[in-house]
Design an enzyme around this catalytic site. Structure first.
Site, PDB file in Angstrom:
ATOM      1  CB  CYS A   1      -0.900   0.023   1.348  1.00  0.00           C
ATOM      2  SG  CYS A   1      -2.068   1.542   1.304  1.00  0.00           S
TER       3      CYS A   1
ATOM      4  CB  CYS B   1      -5.138   3.641  -4.458  1.00  0.00           C
ATOM      5  SG  CYS B   1      -4.195   2.142  -4.705  1.00  0.00           S
TER       6      CYS B   1
END
Length: 330
Positions: free
Chosen positions: A95, A249
């Site tokens: 991530c 994201c």
């Protein structure tokens, strides 16, 4: 903001943070003893009965878990590992926003000092990520190698997959990008179409990815001259596997920029600004097939959460001593 105090027995100390509104619950497991079960992750991430977040990040010694061994073999200085879980409790490889927020968390805990040009080598399931803090307060992460899984043929065609979104009559071509986790990028005609997308239902991808995929819907906004040369710009929305639509994201912004750069052809810029609902991130294609992601990270409050089944005590939430806002985009 001070580091979270150790909770009473049965309580879990946490910090809430976000990177361009991609938000996380962060817990420090400095001796590697926490059993971070999928159930506990789901309870922490629940926005109605828990703390709330797109995911949960456990900062743990690399030597304390099997996935940390490859990180230490790659770089012995990667003594800390980011154990990242999606909001549904599933394990995720990487991530990008989480790396930056995890780094800010490590600074809060005095585990690393990035002043004066220091670097944090952070272990992840997608390899070691190296993080520096820029003068404007942003964190820049060398995200490592990336690939187009479909190879040169896919790049030449501009696509190797099809994506169907709720409300579309037909599926559209898309390009797969791998950044240690999977992405599928779809180009749209204009920002109005992007804003009107229905992402309340997961987009359908063909061929069906073996481990799922994050889907990025992007609108190229052209290029402009910046202080460091030509810069491209992209606007994006994203549906993250195991989470749903999120406001940002990190790896997805990298995938979006790299796909648009490939579609633009020879001479396209190496640096791209990607606008997401939660803010703006900078993506830079590096020599050797690597990519850098830069953006803000904010820690907003600390508290304690019951590790059992009881409800959290709102009195345990401690307001953070934070600045008025995130650093401005460069």
């Amino acid at each position: 903001m001070t580091a979270p105090a150790t909770g009473a027995p049965g309580e879990l100390s946490f910090v809430k943070g976000h990177g361009t509104r991609n938000d996380f619950v962060l817990v420090a497991d400095l001796d590697g003893s926490l059993d971070l079960t999928p159930e506990l992750v789901r309870r922490l991430a629940d926005r109605r009965s828990g703390v709330g977040g797109d995911g949960v990040i456990r900062l743990v010694p690399s030597a304390s878990l099997p996935e940390g061994a490859p990180a230490l073999a790659e770089d012995p200085s990667a003594v800390w590992f980011m154990d990242y879980r999606n909001a549904d409790g599933s394990v995720a490889e990487m991530c990008g926003n989480g790396v930056r927020v995890c780094t800010a968390f490590a600074e809060l805990l005095d585990l690393v000092d990035l002043t004066g040009g220091g670097t944090l080598a952070l272990g992840t399931r997608a390899g070691v990520k190296r993080v520096v803090r820029e003068p404007n307060g942003w964190y820049a992460v060398d995200m490592g190698p990336w690939t187009f899984p479909g190879g040169d043929d896919a790049v030449g065609r501009g696509a190797d997959a099809q994506v169907a979104v709720q409300g579309w009559r037909t599926a559209r071509p898309a390009l797969s990008v791998d950044l240690g986790n999977p992405h599928t990028v779809v180009a749209l005609a204009d920002t109005q179409e992007l804003e009107e997308l229905d992402l309340s239902v997961a987009p359908q991808v063909q061929p069906v990815p073996a481990h799922g995929t994050n889907v990025e819907l992007v609108v190229p906004l052209g290029e402009e001259d910046g202080p460091d040369g030509r810069v491209g710009r992209v606007r994006m929305r994203v549906f993250e596997r195991g989470v749903g639509e999120t406001e940002s994201c990190g790896t997805g912004t990298c995938a979006a920029a790299l796909a648009v750069r490939a579609w633009a052809g020879p001479g396209a810029p190496d640096t791209w600004l990607v606008d997401v609902p939660g803010g703006t991130l900078r993506v830079r294609a590096l020599p050797g097939g690597r990519v850098e992601l830069a953006g803000p990270a904010e820690l907003v409050y600390a508290g304690r959460f019951p590790a059992g089944g009881e409800a959290p005590d709102a009195r345990a939430l401690v307001p953070a001593d934070v600045s008025a806002g995130a650093p401005a985009a460069p």
